[in-house]
Enzyme design. Sequence first.
Site, short mmCIF file in Angstrom:
data_model
loop_
_atom_site.label_atom_id
_atom_site.label_comp_id
_atom_site.label_asym_id
_atom_site.label_seq_id
_atom_site.Cartn_x
_atom_site.Cartn_y
_atom_site.Cartn_z
N HIS A 208 -4.19 -68.43 62.83
CA HIS A 208 -4.25 -67.64 64.07
C HIS A 208 -4.60 -68.61 65.19
O HIS A 208 -5.53 -69.41 65.05
CB HIS A 208 -5.30 -66.54 63.96
CG HIS A 208 -5.17 -65.49 65.01
ND1 HIS A 208 -5.41 -65.74 66.33
CD2 HIS A 208 -4.79 -64.19 64.93
CE1 HIS A 208 -5.18 -64.63 67.03
NE2 HIS A 208 -4.82 -63.67 66.20
N LEU B 51 -12.54 -64.60 65.06
CA LEU B 51 -11.25 -64.27 65.67
C LEU B 51 -11.40 -63.73 67.08
O LEU B 51 -12.18 -62.82 67.33
CB LEU B 51 -10.55 -63.23 64.79
CG LEU B 51 -9.22 -62.68 65.29
CD1 LEU B 51 -8.17 -63.78 65.30
CD2 LEU B 51 -8.77 -61.52 64.42
N GLN C 78 -1.12 -68.27 57.34
CA GLN C 78 -1.07 -68.10 58.79
C GLN C 78 -2.32 -68.64 59.47
O GLN C 78 -3.43 -68.25 59.13
CB GLN C 78 -0.92 -66.62 59.13
CG GLN C 78 -0.81 -66.36 60.63
CD GLN C 78 -0.27 -64.98 60.93
OE1 GLN C 78 -0.94 -63.98 60.72
NE2 GLN C 78 0.98 -64.92 61.39
N HIS D 282 -6.02 -67.57 58.90
CA HIS D 282 -6.25 -66.16 59.20
C HIS D 282 -5.72 -65.24 58.10
O HIS D 282 -6.34 -64.23 57.77
CB HIS D 282 -5.56 -65.83 60.52
CG HIS D 282 -5.72 -64.41 60.97
ND1 HIS D 282 -6.95 -63.83 61.17
CD2 HIS D 282 -4.79 -63.44 61.28
CE1 HIS D 282 -6.78 -62.58 61.59
NE2 HIS D 282 -5.48 -62.32 61.65
N ARG E 13 3.95 -63.99 59.48
CA ARG E 13 3.72 -62.56 59.68
C ARG E 13 3.61 -62.24 61.16
O ARG E 13 2.92 -62.93 61.91
CB ARG E 13 2.44 -62.12 58.98
CG ARG E 13 2.07 -60.68 59.26
CD ARG E 13 0.87 -60.21 58.46
NE ARG E 13 -0.38 -60.77 58.90
CZ ARG E 13 -1.10 -60.34 59.95
NH1 ARG E 13 -0.63 -59.36 60.71
NH2 ARG E 13 -2.25 -60.90 60.26
N ARG F 199 2.51 -66.27 66.25
CA ARG F 199 1.32 -67.05 65.91
C ARG F 199 1.64 -68.45 65.42
O ARG F 199 0.92 -69.40 65.74
CB ARG F 199 0.53 -66.31 64.84
CG ARG F 199 -0.09 -65.05 65.38
CD ARG F 199 -0.82 -64.28 64.31
NE ARG F 199 -1.35 -63.06 64.92
CZ ARG F 199 -1.94 -62.08 64.25
NH1 ARG F 199 -2.08 -62.17 62.94
NH2 ARG F 199 -2.38 -61.01 64.87
N PHE G 113 2.05 -57.18 71.27
CA PHE G 113 1.56 -58.26 70.43
C PHE G 113 2.62 -59.36 70.45
O PHE G 113 3.72 -59.14 70.94
CB PHE G 113 1.30 -57.76 68.99
CG PHE G 113 -0.15 -57.69 68.63
CD1 PHE G 113 -1.05 -57.02 69.44
CD2 PHE G 113 -0.64 -58.30 67.48
CE1 PHE G 113 -2.39 -56.95 69.11
CE2 PHE G 113 -1.98 -58.23 67.15
CZ PHE G 113 -2.86 -57.56 67.96
N GLU H 251 -5.44 -61.31 69.05
CA GLU H 251 -4.17 -61.43 69.76
C GLU H 251 -4.05 -60.36 70.86
O GLU H 251 -3.29 -60.52 71.82
CB GLU H 251 -3.03 -61.27 68.75
CG GLU H 251 -1.65 -61.52 69.31
CD GLU H 251 -0.64 -61.80 68.19
OE1 GLU H 251 -1.02 -62.42 67.17
OE2 GLU H 251 0.52 -61.39 68.33
#
Lengths: 588, 248
Positions: free
Chosen positions: A233, A243, A231, A354, A389, A286, A117, A246
């Site tokens: 995304h 979404l 956040q 997100h 995050r 991100r 990730f 990721e």
Amino acid sequence: MRIISADVVVIGGGGAGLRAAIAAAEADPGLAIALISKVLPMRSHTVAAEGGSAGVVRDDDSLDNHFDDTVTGGEWLCDQDVVDYFVRHCTEEMVQLERWGCPWSRKPDGSINVRFFGGMKVQRTWFAADKSGFHILHTLFQTSYKYPAITRYDEYFCADLIVEDGRVRGVVAIEIATGEMVLFHCKAAVLATGGAGRVFRQNTNAGIVTGEGMGLALRSGAVLRDMEFVQWHPTCLPGTGILMSEACRGEGAILTNKNGDRYLQDYGLGPLDPWPRAKAMELGPRDRLSQAFWHEDKKGNTIQTPHGSAVNLDLRHLGEKKILERLPLITEAARTFAGVDPVREPIPVRPAVHYTMGGIATNVHTETSISGLYAAGECASVGIHGANRLGSNSLAEIVVFGKVAGERAAHYVRSARPVSPGRTERQAEVSAARVLRLLGNERGERLAEIRDAMMDAMEEGVGLYRTESGLKAACRTLAELRARYRRGIRLDDRNRAFNTEWLAAIELGSMLEVAEAMAHAALWRRESRGAHQRLDATARDDRRFLVHSIARSGGDGAPQIKSAPVTITKSRPGSRVYGGAGTKAELT
Amino acid sequence: MTDTRTIRIEALRFNPETDSEPRLQRYEVPFTPDMSVLQGLQYIKDHLDGSLTFRWSCRMAVCGSCGMMINGRPHLSCETFLRDLYPGPVRVEPLDHFPVQRDLAIDQAGFLDKLAAIKPYIVSAKERPLSEGPSRQTPAQLDAYYQYSQCINCLLCYAACPQFGLNPDFIGPAALSLLHRYNLDSRDIGWSVRADAANADVGVWECTVVGYCSEVCPKGVDPMHAVNENKVNSALDYLGVKRLLGGR
């Protein structure tokens, strides 16, 4: 009003709430645990998490790596003692989920496979194809049937917390099917109500992600922390915000602009080669990727779609077999909702809201400032996310800290002193009357008008890049919207039974307060750090702002913002570097 | 956007507090080519009639909330598009065979009880400490049950199942698929504790192999196959063979 007595009430039936309820039941099978949720637990937004969950498992990884990636990723605004606890408990929770039946993806020899990730030194993300949250949620929900101590109250909407002398005493809820008001007497309560992404218009979140747990806590005297950190995304479908995990990039997908250039190399994430490599290019974090999009858009390098500008998320080189095996959900979603087949064409994507990195402030034990009240999961700010995050830390968070919350609540119950139920019931009557009043307004605005104006104000003033004047305007608009909300929403629906318009009106009251906390905290933080970027204060300012923000309710007025110290144990704040030289990584 | 057209949505309305009979209500809804039936309903709720009641959440076909009859067939409303139903009208009704709570919202409690009956969790041979790490499960062992773990509990299969229509006690396609999912999991030895549910009068034998459940499933689960594999198991169990073989 119907009255139900419980020892522990868990509010929210997503991953954190289910894990908390199971932990409480395992800690003390004799407890009466009420799990209340405004939807059937398997509808909770955990279901939509895709890519996976962090847990150190490879020989070339370490807890120090996970700690460093998290703290660096959070730009040193994480509480390092909490991160330390977190990374030490992720893997055992992943194993626990495995024992409970979670269908984690495997290597040929039957051992757990992990994928990359963004922002990770080493592959660390446990995954179940790209339906990791779905499988985690269903595994927890189905496992919860094993525990007779847990009584579920499905489709009960939590309307208020009853706090007396700084201790939680009860929860007021609406049984949705009938509209009946219900008081749950309790000795301890766990808030596991999820995030607040729906205060923005373009978001990846389910319709239920309205932040009322945060609103309840705020009104009850608890505080929200780090609410300015929202956040975005980087890879979501324009318009719907659906979404595109990721995991696409973790499996090797690339991002290109309208000229076909891999533009991330222009934003401190390059050089391009060797590719792939950890923490570089598409495997960056991100916040950086979403910010790079914003700049590309300003330069005119994006593609125009009917729902705004976009860049290309290109999976084609992975080949059909791998795409269908590893990314079946996003393939199906891209085909259905964007009319694009990722096997044959790139997917147009753009950033969307997100995740709410801030939340109800807790310590490592998930304790809030109200005795007996715990918070876990996205609604909480336990201190692990800081200013940004790390992807795949949130699924781990819900189980690691859900468990802590359940165990702590169970333990707390033993020491809680009995109280006179009469006082709690009188307070509950007052709460119920306030909620019921919303049904009776003869005059007022349509709900959607205020809600849409709130979303516009947040997109406009509290977006990816912020300015003092924009934030002030958002704060003013939100104050006006709160005043309009108080003057009255007029509902079309005056019935008690299954009145979802009424519930949406209650949600909106909380959303406005949470949105206001975000805007005021963002105004207060005059620096740029992680996901919070100020065009009028572009540098990080550790001298003044290496601190959490704390938002306390100002009643009908604006929230008060103060600072609170960040716990730093072993990682001194440094510069946050991605890209650069490195060796080619293996994609598992 | 410029390519906005209008379509009529006819929604079944029923309020147990005030109505003795359900009725249809018609709404004229402007829509763009990317709008789902769910978005059409949200338009109605926001702008025309806030009392229209329906469930939804993820709007991306994974939470299972928004199943309803659309022109007489069970669908997820979030992934059914108004453009494909033009010129309409589009009739939306609650899922067949379920009691109605209000408008398009059905009572799901019966299904949740059925889940309890099939014991939807791993029953393992012995408890091992977590420190021993994860069990091994090869990709082939995972594949054996994986399909049946994809159920999102949207209940479209129950609305499609004629037997469930006749007998609401029938455990039904989704719950029996989940039963099969756990029975097929290499980590599970719970076949015998689930056998009573499978073998019961309202278990696998109730299925008459119509197969509409598998046809309407939005996630490619094949409940009919799951149910009928369990007929074999159930028959073996009746003959005492299954238990002798150790439940697998």
